[in-house]
Design a protein around this motif. Structure first.
Motif, PDB file in Angstrom:
ATOM      1  N   LYS A 158       0.857  -1.187   0.000  1.00 14.43           N
ATOM      2  CA  LYS A 158       0.000   0.000   0.000  1.00 14.43           C
ATOM      3  C   LYS A 158       0.895   1.239   0.000  1.00 14.43           C
ATOM      4  CE  LYS A 158      -3.931  -2.120   2.363  1.00 14.43           C
ATOM      5  NZ  LYS A 158      -4.848  -2.065   3.537  1.00 14.43           N
ATOM      6  N   PRO A 159       0.856   2.012  -1.077  1.00 17.63           N
ATOM      7  CA  PRO A 159       1.758   3.177  -1.151  1.00 17.63           C
ATOM      8  C   PRO A 159       1.368   4.262  -0.152  1.00 17.63           C
ATOM      9  CG  PRO A 159       0.255   3.170  -3.002  1.00 17.63           C
ATOM     10  CD  PRO A 159       0.030   1.881  -2.280  1.00 17.63           C
ATOM     11  N   TYR A 160       2.390   4.899   0.397  1.00 16.68           N
ATOM     12  CA  TYR A 160       2.189   6.049   1.273  1.00 16.68           C
ATOM     13  C   TYR A 160       2.924   7.224   0.639  1.00 16.68           C
ATOM     14  CZ  TYR A 160       2.694   9.183   5.262  1.00 16.68           C
ATOM     15  OH  TYR A 160       2.674  10.283   6.087  1.00 16.68           O
ATOM     16  N   GLN A 161       2.178   8.119   0.028  1.00 15.36           N
ATOM     17  CA  GLN A 161       2.788   9.195  -0.736  1.00 15.36           C
ATOM     18  C   GLN A 161       3.135  10.377   0.161  1.00 15.36           C
ATOM     19  OE1 GLN A 161       0.846  10.388  -4.299  1.00 15.36           O
ATOM     20  NE2 GLN A 161       0.441   8.309  -5.007  1.00 15.36           N
ATOM     21  N   LYS A 162       4.341  10.896  -0.067  1.00 20.23           N
ATOM     22  CA  LYS A 162       4.778  12.111   0.612  1.00 20.23           C
ATOM     23  C   LYS A 162       5.789  12.813  -0.283  1.00 20.23           C
ATOM     24  CE  LYS A 162       8.579  10.034   3.263  1.00 20.23           C
ATOM     25  NZ  LYS A 162       9.171   9.880   4.600  1.00 20.23           N
ATOM     26  N   ASP A 163       5.945  14.099  -0.092  1.00 16.89           N
ATOM     27  CA  ASP A 163       6.872  14.875  -0.914  1.00 16.89           C
ATOM     28  C   ASP A 163       8.309  14.575  -0.514  1.00 16.89           C
ATOM     29  OD1 ASP A 163       4.789  16.043  -2.264  1.00 16.89           O
ATOM     30  OD2 ASP A 163       4.626  17.729  -0.844  1.00 16.89           O
ATOM     31  N   LEU A 164       9.178  14.587  -1.517  1.00 21.93           N
ATOM     32  CA  LEU A 164      10.598  14.346  -1.263  1.00 21.93           C
ATOM     33  C   LEU A 164      11.289  15.647  -0.892  1.00 21.93           C
ATOM     34  CD1 LEU A 164      11.391  11.997  -4.301  1.00 21.93           C
ATOM     35  CD2 LEU A 164      10.843  11.325  -1.960  1.00 21.93           C
ATOM     36  N   ALA A 165      12.279  15.543  -0.016  1.00 22.77           N
ATOM     37  CA  ALA A 165      13.066  16.697   0.406  1.00 22.77           C
ATOM     38  C   ALA A 165      14.385  16.712  -0.364  1.00 22.77           C
ATOM     39  CB  ALA A 165      13.317  16.642   1.909  1.00 22.77           C
ATOM     40  N   PHE A 166      14.592  17.740  -1.132  1.00 25.00           N
ATOM     41  CA  PHE A 166      15.824  17.866  -1.923  1.00 25.00           C
ATOM     42  C   PHE A 166      16.838  18.738  -1.178  1.00 25.00           C
ATOM     43  CE2 PHE A 166      12.672  16.638  -5.032  1.00 25.00           C
ATOM     44  CZ  PHE A 166      13.363  15.749  -5.835  1.00 25.00           C
ATOM     45  N   PRO A 167      18.143  18.474  -1.381  1.00 27.94           N
ATOM     46  CA  PRO A 167      18.698  17.421  -2.239  1.00 27.94           C
ATOM     47  C   PRO A 167      18.574  16.039  -1.597  1.00 27.94           C
ATOM     48  CG  PRO A 167      20.473  18.549  -1.114  1.00 27.94           C
ATOM     49  CD  PRO A 167      19.211  19.285  -0.737  1.00 27.94           C
ATOM     50  N   LEU A 168      18.407  15.014  -2.447  1.00 31.49           N
ATOM     51  CA  LEU A 168      18.386  13.633  -1.974  1.00 31.49           C
ATOM     52  C   LEU A 168      19.823  13.189  -1.697  1.00 31.49           C
ATOM     53  CD1 LEU A 168      15.849  12.167  -4.548  1.00 31.49           C
ATOM     54  CD2 LEU A 168      15.387  12.863  -2.195  1.00 31.49           C
ATOM     55  N   VAL A 169      20.013  12.452  -0.624  1.00 30.35           N
ATOM     56  CA  VAL A 169      21.363  12.068  -0.200  1.00 30.35           C
ATOM     57  C   VAL A 169      21.442  10.548  -0.103  1.00 30.35           C
ATOM     58  CG1 VAL A 169      23.138  12.275   1.585  1.00 30.35           C
ATOM     59  CG2 VAL A 169      21.611  14.212   1.094  1.00 30.35           C
ATOM     60  N   LEU A 170      22.512   9.990  -0.666  1.00 28.79           N
ATOM     61  CA  LEU A 170      22.804   8.563  -0.485  1.00 28.79           C
ATOM     62  C   LEU A 170      24.272   8.423  -0.119  1.00 28.79           C
ATOM     63  CD1 LEU A 170      24.437   7.452  -3.252  1.00 28.79           C
ATOM     64  CD2 LEU A 170      22.157   7.614  -4.202  1.00 28.79           C
ATOM     65  N   THR A 171      24.629   7.285   0.452  1.00 23.43           N
ATOM     66  CA  THR A 171      25.989   7.049   0.925  1.00 23.43           C
ATOM     67  C   THR A 171      26.675   6.027   0.036  1.00 23.43           C
ATOM     68  OG1 THR A 171      25.280   7.481   3.190  1.00 23.43           O
ATOM     69  CG2 THR A 171      27.388   6.366   2.906  1.00 23.43           C
ATOM     70  N   SER A 172      27.851   6.364  -0.446  1.00 23.02           N
ATOM     71  CA  SER A 172      28.622   5.451  -1.287  1.00 23.02           C
ATOM     72  C   SER A 172      29.115   4.270  -0.458  1.00 23.02           C
ATOM     73  CB  SER A 172      29.811   6.193  -1.903  1.00 23.02           C
ATOM     74  OG  SER A 172      30.691   5.286  -2.532  1.00 23.02           O
ATOM     75  N   LEU A 173      28.932   3.063  -0.963  1.00 19.91           N
ATOM     76  CA  LEU A 173      29.396   1.871  -0.245  1.00 19.91           C
ATOM     77  C   LEU A 173      30.914   1.763  -0.262  1.00 19.91           C
ATOM     78  CD1 LEU A 173      26.955  -1.053  -1.160  1.00 19.91           C
ATOM     79  CD2 LEU A 173      27.113   0.241   0.941  1.00 19.91           C
ATOM     80  N   GLU A 174      31.542   2.335  -1.281  1.00 16.83           N
ATOM     81  CA  GLU A 174      32.990   2.214  -1.408  1.00 16.83           C
ATOM     82  C   GLU A 174      33.724   3.164  -0.473  1.00 16.83           C
ATOM     83  OE1 GLU A 174      36.345   1.970  -4.952  1.00 16.83           O
ATOM     84  OE2 GLU A 174      34.444   2.985  -5.328  1.00 16.83           O
ATOM     85  N   THR A 175      33.303   4.423  -0.433  1.00 18.03           N
ATOM     86  CA  THR A 175      34.019   5.435   0.351  1.00 18.03           C
ATOM     87  C   THR A 175      33.309   5.793   1.647  1.00 18.03           C
ATOM     88  OG1 THR A 175      32.918   7.254  -0.824  1.00 18.03           O
ATOM     89  CG2 THR A 175      34.967   6.390  -1.775  1.00 18.03           C
ATOM     90  N   GLY A 176      32.013   5.523   1.717  1.00 20.96           N
ATOM     91  CA  GLY A 176      31.245   5.917   2.899  1.00 20.96           C
ATOM     92  C   GLY A 176      30.877   7.385   2.916  1.00 20.96           C
ATOM     93  N   GLU A 177      31.199   8.105   1.848  1.00 18.83           N
ATOM     94  CA  GLU A 177      30.909   9.539   1.799  1.00 18.83           C
ATOM     95  C   GLU A 177      29.496   9.787   1.263  1.00 18.83           C
ATOM     96  OE1 GLU A 177      33.899  11.283  -0.607  1.00 18.83           O
ATOM     97  OE2 GLU A 177      35.527  10.936   0.840  1.00 18.83           O
ATOM     98  N   PRO A 178      28.828  10.843   1.737  1.00 17.55           N
ATOM     99  CA  PRO A 178      27.485  11.157   1.227  1.00 17.55           C
ATOM    100  C   PRO A 178      27.550  11.768  -0.169  1.00 17.55           C
ATOM    101  CG  PRO A 178      28.181  12.787   2.840  1.00 17.55           C
ATOM    102  CD  PRO A 178      29.248  11.735   2.835  1.00 17.55           C
ATOM    103  N   ILE A 179      26.549  11.437  -0.981  1.00 15.56           N
ATOM    104  CA  ILE A 179      26.443  11.980  -2.342  1.00 15.56           C
ATOM    105  C   ILE A 179      25.113  12.717  -2.431  1.00 15.56           C
ATOM    106  CG2 ILE A 179      26.363  11.420  -4.798  1.00 15.56           C
ATOM    107  CD1 ILE A 179      27.884   8.849  -4.164  1.00 15.56           C
ATOM    108  N   GLN A 180      25.181  14.014  -2.716  1.00 11.69           N
ATOM    109  CA  GLN A 180      23.968  14.824  -2.832  1.00 11.69           C
ATOM    110  C   GLN A 180      23.481  14.849  -4.273  1.00 11.69           C
ATOM    111  OE1 GLN A 180      24.460  18.703  -1.128  1.00 11.69           O
ATOM    112  NE2 GLN A 180      24.561  17.920   0.973  1.00 11.69           N
TER     113      GLN A 180
END
Length: 476
Positions: A158-180
């Motif tokens: 069941k989808p739960y829709q909400k607005d995304l907050a930019f910038p989106l951030v993920l973490t690189s598995l290789e370096t552990g640094e955040p990517i915006q």
């Protein structure tokens, strides 16, 4: 992938129409190449599934052409189902009879079994083909087979829709640094490059290590059992002594006697030995029984000692393979390859002339026909680059792309110069060198070692360069 991210990607999809140039499929992605030189990737990994657009090629495994029906069609609409992670790509096409056809490409980004299904839109959606097909035996409720109507999967999602907050951030598995990431498409593309691909590589490496560690454990357990069997077989000398002593004392044994106490003539101290007897057998039968045990144990000892040596040899090979797997030098799970073949392959790989540049690239040089054959037909992968001097006999030079990335032009030029140096044209000028990807190199059946044919190649005219100079050029 999160439903809200898929919904936002669908909403932000470029409004201009795109004409399909080609469609190809790899192990973990479907790639649609458009005539404006952009690519639509539909990722269908077991760990995650989502789409993204890219104007530059993304490194994936070897691709196979698929679904020619979509070539020259126009992508006119992208939508996401309201109640699940099912994305639909609508393509319009005019055939040679000027009849309009509508194809719906349905991407089910639902784990653990994502799928991409090609359908034709008539009164209902009729399946043309699918990357993963399911028969009645696989799923009695829902079949995915050609010419059947398409059925949506029934899930509890069941989808739960909400607005995304930019910038989106993920973490690189290789370096552990955040990517915006400023856009959803950028987020999905970076997720594939810096998270999903590395996660799959790590899991694949763990699977390889786990497999060979299990094989090593099996061999060690087998060795332990063989040593126990050898201890039993070592009693063969005791059975012989018992038989010889019974032979000497046959006249002193009474029928029905259960134990014989006699002097052990094989002991320098002439100690007393007790020999168990079967009361229902005659003295001669008891003697023959011990003699039979002796002969059986002697034959078994020879076999066990031979098997013990073979198992110890196998354990050494497996320990070497496990170490190679832990170092990341094995990139495939074994299929029908036998242990001694893999061990020979690893031994051959150790003897090659190598130049490790960094975590992305490695140069391998064959110095004789057998090494050339091994480099080109066994060590190389489809995305690696192959170099050989044109018109002159010489070594096969392999540029291994360990992370499936395209090498820079400077590195290609250095490899060409090395191919010129390791050839009959070593002391010539402007040596022609052909280079291409390994996927375009073929070895004819029953051809002599080192002989190959190749296509889709380019030719460079270079000055020969030895390995020491190449190291200086690469700052190694």
């Amino acid at each position: 992938m999160n439903y809200n991210i898929l919904f936002a990607w669908t909403r932000d999809f470029p409004p201009e129409r795109k004409i399909v140039d080609s469609v190809s499929y790899s192990e973990k992605a479907l790639r649609i190449h458009f005539k404006d030189n952009t690519d639509l990737y539909l990722i269908i990994s077991n760990y995650d599934a989502y789409p993204f657009l890219s104007s530059n090629p993304v490194p994936i495994s070897e691709e196979t052409p698929i679904w020619n029906q979509l070539i020259h069609s126009t992508l006119i609409k992208v939508s996401l189902d309201d109640n699940d992670r099912i994305m639909r790509f609508e393509f319009a096409q005019t055939d040679i009879y000027l009849q309009e056809k509508t194809y719906i490409l349905i991407a089910e980004f639902i784990l653990p079994k994502p799928n991409v299904i090609l359908t034709e839109k008539n009164d209902e959606l009729i399946i043309i083909d699918a990357l993963k097909k399911y028969s009645y035996k696989d799923n009695p409720q829902r079949q995915i087979l050609p010419k059947l109507p398409y059925q949506k999967p029934e899930t509890a999602f069941k989808p739960y829709q909400k607005d995304l907050a930019f910038p989106l951030v993920l973490t690189s598995l290789e370096t552990g640094e955040p990517i915006q990431c400023d856009t959803v498409n950028e987020y999905l593309k970076n997720h594939f490059l810096y998270v999903l691909s590395l996660k799959e590589a790590l899991e694949h490496r763990k699977a390889i290590i786990s497999y060979w560690e299990k094989e090593l454990k099996k061999a060690q357990q087998k060795l332990y059992k063989q040593k126990e069997e050898l201890e039993q077989a070592n009693k063969c000398e005791y059975w012989r002594i018992c038989a010889e002593i019974l032979k000497v004392n046959l006249s002193n044994i009474q029928r029905g006697q259960t134990v014989l106490k006699a002097i052990n003539y094989f002991d320098p101290e002439l100690s007393t030995i007790e020999i168990e007897l079967l009361s229902d057998k005659t003295p001669q039968e008891n003697m023959l029984d011990y003699l039979k045990k002796y002969k059986k144990a002697k034959r078994g000892k020879e076999v066990i000692e031979h098997n013990l040596k073979e198992t110890e040899k196998k354990i050494k090979q497996l320990e070497n393979i496990v170490q190679k797997a832990r170092n990341g030098e094995l990139d495939e799970l074994p299929q029908k390859e036998k242990l001694h073949q893999l061990s020979h392959k690893l031994d051959m790989a150790e003897k090659l002339l190598r130049l490790r540049i960094d975590d992305r690239f490695e140069i391998v040089i064959g110095r004789k026909a057998s090494e050339n054959d091994f480099i080109t037909t066994q060590l190389a992968r489809p995305y690696d680059w192959w170099f050989h001097s044109r018109l002159y006999h010489g070594s096969h030079i392999l540029l291994r792309c360990l992370q499936k990335t395209n090498p820079p032009e400077e590195l290609i030029h250095i490899c060409c110069s090395l191919a010129a140096w390791y050839s009959k044209a070593r002391f010539s000028q402007n040596v022609p060198v052909d280079y291409t990807q390994i996927r375009y190199v073929r070895k004819p059946h029953k051809s002599k070692p080192g002989f190959v044919t190749y296509t889709n190649h380019k030719t460079a005219f270079v000055q020969p360069m030895d390995l020491r100079t190449a190291k200086k050029e690469l700052n190694l």
